[in-house]
Design a protein around this motif. Structure first.
Motif, short mmCIF file in Angstrom:
data_model
loop_
_atom_site.label_atom_id
_atom_site.label_comp_id
_atom_site.label_asym_id
_atom_site.label_seq_id
_atom_site.Cartn_x
_atom_site.Cartn_y
_atom_site.Cartn_z
N ALA A 285 -8.71 -11.42 -1.83
CA ALA A 285 -8.13 -10.07 -1.91
C ALA A 285 -7.80 -9.56 -0.51
N ALA A 286 -6.75 -8.75 -0.45
CA ALA A 286 -6.31 -8.19 0.84
C ALA A 286 -5.71 -6.81 0.62
N LEU A 287 -5.52 -6.07 1.72
CA LEU A 287 -4.96 -4.73 1.72
C LEU A 287 -5.76 -3.77 0.84
N PRO A 288 -6.94 -3.38 1.29
CA PRO A 288 -7.71 -2.38 0.53
C PRO A 288 -6.87 -1.13 0.27
N VAL A 289 -6.90 -0.62 -0.94
CA VAL A 289 -6.10 0.54 -1.32
C VAL A 289 -6.39 1.72 -0.42
#
Length: 201
Positions: free
Chosen positions: A182-186
């Protein structure tokens, strides 16, 4: 130290009944940018199968902390990996137990054994600790994929990260498992959108 022994001694502290395989360790550490990472945290390192792969990939200047709740495993990890900062504590305490922001967080935690509130707490602590471009990786056993806790975790993961990838099953692990990347935390999206405007001003 045997992970199986620790499972039967502390079943609520040790999520796996067998140690993860080298194949799963390779899948867990692939394509994360560990070779250039400055700060890395591992949650639930257990006997250190993933830890060894991380150490092999990290540059000497990197900061690497491993957070483990089982005190016997903490002692064993400290002996096996003197260069790693092995911290005795719970994953929910990530923000206070390691230096943030982190470039990479790698988790060996047993998500399907957690109640819903703890899944939320741990994932929120991971998102809070990650840098703008930080990456998170974890795994789940294939045979649990359709259980309510596993499906709930998948929903939570996708609600907190803009990019979520699930790999093919790693059949060389016992039990077979797959990896989430997973990448780019909201929570960081607002800051990322502001960057071009800030650069232009």
């Amino acid at each position: 130290m045997s992970i199986t022994t620790e499972f039967f001694r502390h079943p609520f502290l040790t999520g796996a009944i067998a140690a993860s395989s080298g194949s799963l360790a390779a899948a867990m550490t692939r394509d994360l940018g560990l070779e250039s990472a400055a700060s890395v945290v591992e949650l639930g390192p257990g006997t250190g199968v993933f830890t060894a792969s991380i150490v092999d990939l990290l540059p000497p200047s990197a900061s690497f902390a491993a957070i483990e709740i089982n005190p016997r495993l903490v002692a064993s990890l400290r002996r096996a990996f003197p260069s790693v900062s092995v911290v005795s504590g719970s994953a929910e305490q990530l923000a206070t137990l390691s230096a943030a922001p982190c470039d990479v967080v790698i988790s060996g935690l047993p998500w399907t054994a957690m109640p819903a509130f703890r899944q939320v707490q741990v994932l929120d602590s991971v998102c809070a600790a990650l840098s703008l471009s930080g990456r998170f990786t974890t795994f789940a056993y294939a045979h649990t994929a359709w259980t309510p806790p596993a499906r709930r975790f998948a929903r939570l993961l996708r609600s907190r990260f803009s990019v979520v990838e699930r790999t093919r099953v790693v059949w060389g692990n016992l039990p077979p498992a797959y990896v989430y990347r997973a990448a780019l935390p909201v929570r960081h999206l607002g800051a990322l959108r502001e960057q071009p405007a800030a650069a232009a001003s």
